[in-house]
Design an enzyme around this catalytic site. Sequence first.
Site, PDB file in Angstrom:
ATOM      1  N   ASP A 340       0.860  -1.180   0.000  1.00 54.52           N
ATOM      2  CA  ASP A 340       0.000   0.000   0.000  1.00 54.52           C
ATOM      3  C   ASP A 340       0.895   1.228   0.000  1.00 54.52           C
ATOM      4  OD1 ASP A 340      -2.143   1.682   0.113  1.00 54.52           O
ATOM      5  OD2 ASP A 340      -2.736   1.169   2.162  1.00 54.52           O
ATOM      6  N   ASP A 601      -1.437  -3.961   6.803  1.00 55.41           N
ATOM      7  CA  ASP A 601      -1.664  -3.925   8.252  1.00 55.41           C
ATOM      8  C   ASP A 601      -3.125  -3.674   8.621  1.00 55.41           C
ATOM      9  OD1 ASP A 601      -1.939  -1.334   7.440  1.00 55.41           O
ATOM     10  OD2 ASP A 601      -0.505  -0.478   8.863  1.00 55.41           O
ATOM     11  N   ASP A 605      -6.730  -6.363   4.581  1.00 54.81           N
ATOM     12  CA  ASP A 605      -5.535  -6.951   3.971  1.00 54.81           C
ATOM     13  C   ASP A 605      -5.406  -8.449   4.248  1.00 54.81           C
ATOM     14  OD1 ASP A 605      -4.405  -4.614   2.772  1.00 54.81           O
ATOM     15  OD2 ASP A 605      -3.800  -3.925   4.761  1.00 54.81           O
ATOM     16  N   ASN A 669      31.617 -40.099  -2.567  1.00 53.14           N
ATOM     17  CA  ASN A 669      32.325 -41.091  -1.751  1.00 53.14           C
ATOM     18  C   ASN A 669      31.495 -42.360  -1.567  1.00 53.14           C
ATOM     19  OD1 ASN A 669      34.504 -39.408  -1.440  1.00 53.14           O
ATOM     20  ND2 ASN A 669      33.901 -38.630   0.564  1.00 53.14           N
ATOM     21  N   ASN A 694      30.949 -40.580   7.967  1.00 50.05           N
ATOM     22  CA  ASN A 694      29.783 -39.713   7.815  1.00 50.05           C
ATOM     23  C   ASN A 694      29.654 -38.747   8.984  1.00 50.05           C
ATOM     24  OD1 ASN A 694      27.404 -39.135   6.186  1.00 50.05           O
ATOM     25  ND2 ASN A 694      26.226 -39.891   7.922  1.00 50.05           N
ATOM     26  N   ASP A 698      29.979 -34.515   8.965  1.00 53.53           N
ATOM     27  CA  ASP A 698      28.817 -33.732   9.408  1.00 53.53           C
ATOM     28  C   ASP A 698      29.232 -32.470  10.169  1.00 53.53           C
ATOM     29  OD1 ASP A 698      26.898 -35.327   8.318  1.00 53.53           O
ATOM     30  OD2 ASP A 698      26.465 -36.446  10.161  1.00 53.53           O
TER      31      ASP A 698
END
Length: 852
Positions: A340, A601, A605, A669, A694, A698
């Site tokens: 607006d 707002d 709306d 891999n 693994n 990580d």
Amino acid sequence: MEKSCLTIFVRRPMDELNSFWKSPPDTVANLLQTTLDGLTDIEAQRRLAFYGKNALKPKKRTDSLSLLIAQFRSPIIIILLFATGLSFLVHDATDALIILAIIVISSFLGFFQERGAVNAVQQLLSIVQVRVTILRGGTFKDLPIEEVVPGDILAVNAGDIIPGDCLILESKDLFADEATLTGETYPVEKKAGVLDEKTPLGQRTNTLFMSTHIISGSGKVLIVHTGRDTEFGKISEHLRLRPPETEFEHGVRRFGFLLLEVTLILIIAIFAINVYFHRPVLESFLFSLALAVGLTPQLLPAIISINLAHGAKRMADQKVIVKRLTSIENFGSMNILCSDKTGTLTEGVVQLHTVLDIESRESEKALLYAYINASYETGFTNPLDEAIRRYRRFDLSGVSKLDEVPYDFVRKRLSILAAKNNDRLMVTKGAFSSVLAICSSAETPDGKIIEMDLVRETTVRKFEELSGKGFRTLGLAYKNMGSQSSISKDDEVNMTFLGLLVFFDPLKEDIIEVVRALEKSGVVLKVVTGDSRLVAADVAKRMGLSSPRILIGSGMHEMSDEALMKRVNNVDIFAEIEPNQKERIILALRKSGNVVGYIGDGINDASALHAADVGISVNSAVDVAKEVADIVLLEKDLGVLANGVLEGRRTFSNTLKYVFMATSANFGNMFSMAGASLFLSFLPLLPKQILFTNLLTDFPEMTIATDSVDTEALDQPRRWNIGFIRNFMLVFGLLSSVFDYLTFGVLLLFLHASIKEFRTGWFMESVISASMIVLVIRTRRPFLKSRPGRALLMTTLLVALVTIIFPYTPVGALFGFVPIPLSYLLILALVVVLYIISAEAAKKFFYRRAKL
């Protein structure tokens, strides 16, 4: 005593409250065991414990135990735990315990990260929590909407969202919007009273329903039903409605399906082939499952949560509070922002410039009538009324209000019936065209009443002249109502036009720079306003748009949805727009391929906020707008929004980095190990070694949320592209496999390594290359020209160091690793360096080919 009271309350037949609108308020209050002073805090807590939080569905549990259990819910993890238990019984207890320890450590890492993210987000959400005014123990208190219970007494005002089905005790010009429940577009007047039991839902004028909201007026109500016991709750329970999936959630889901397909094909094939070669079934099964863990980005949910929580905290520092975390990614992907004019592009402090009669002279009478109208209106807070009241104060001791027809977005006008001296006048103000349409006469400066048609053309010309200069202009009219003591919208006919109310709202000082900054970052601003096209065009010109393309609401009425979809991208300003047209505009923009944000707002709306990819409101907004929004600004400022967009893109970029990591080195891999197991006479890595590999890879990935992002990654909106991710996985996954097989050849053919030396050397190369490649693929620049985050860099180096040292420790021996000669280390280091150089070259080629 407390126990017996609770028992009576719980056991009381609820059938009598199912048709509560048929009973007087006193009867309903007695059934609910409440008083006109409301419930006590102790009784309210007791009822809250019995009924639960006032919500249509229980919130996802985020306590520590629930988060911890969630880490073990992956089907692959569950199967792996089962196979580990089987291994413990029939095979090697040491190996089983090691695998179990790795699974537990990995799960606890995800748990601690997610718990921190959840706690941070809950603290942020408490800032913009929707609250209601509840009478507790004779005192009104502002409490969270979730704490409303049956028997509570609430005060309601314009803009408030209704937290449950309730009976009206008192009302003053109370009008509610029930479109979400009944589909009725016009506001419905509500008042205290008793109705027949068979009264249809849409005609229960003494009742307010959950999820509806107050348009105007005020009142006091008694809550009868909450949560799923409400009319709206019953509907949602039947439909089992889910919130619409965001583009980000859709992208994550498609990515998950892609990896699932690849993972299933590989692990089934590898298990079958290993069994075919007469290798131990249990070991082959564990090997296949360990590969599945390596292939599956099981940290993706945790990484997403961590990234989004970090992004939410950074955005909070920029005065942007995120209510729905997944909307952060959409925020970064947003390429169109609909807004607006008032308060966003302009200062939002509307000033009354002047009040003119039909001959364009300043009018004292018109100003007085405007003041009467603005002083007695009881609808939602309106900056125009506040501007009138500020401009000049009049003594209204001789004036009294009799009735009101509140403003609505269909009529676009507000009428007040007031008694002044011996006259009863209806004074109406509103949109110029809406007021002009109900006038059959006009008043001249000397008080003479003439035909409206005599001055209609000059009045319209004056309105257009003022609008062309950027003034917002309303019409003002009145009508003598004789002895009437009440009015309705049907009385708004044959009125006398009195004058024009001229308002001015200056542009914000920095708005031109902010709009340019948004455009530079790929976000196009489109203005959606109820103001006239002339006012909107003037604002656009002052913002630097020399020839704005404008579409007005009346023109939209004549367009089909398909025609509008083709037109919207070429429109800069949507003017004279009705509330229901805002949603049409948003949907048309989305269907034409845009990620759309909408900032609003007001009461009107809500539907547009819900329809947008990113609904944005402000902390000072009415409850209904703040409730439906994904993101809430602590200041209504496009500058704040522009900074938030950059944070959204930073979060999106860091999330994609994890995806790239999971689909490049890790995938390569695991793919290499799967292939090697087919031609080697032994497993290239034992299941416990794969899981440990693994786990180590990580750690760097868990620091992605704090990584720095290159400026070019923030310049333009970016969206999920599964095709791009698939191609990235193929190119960099295959490149990783090439160097994996090179490592196999070096270890077996050149160094003639033993089985344990092979596994140790392959473990070192695998972990170090997967960790180091993170520094390459995290940026599109040459990796030495893009500085990674401190946590990412330190973790990567630490993991590399641990990987080199680990085989030389007693714990390494438990994993089946052995110390290897220095010559092995130097040759493996050379392979890693060649891999990084090749990855740099492949990255340059890949992005050039992708034209990104």
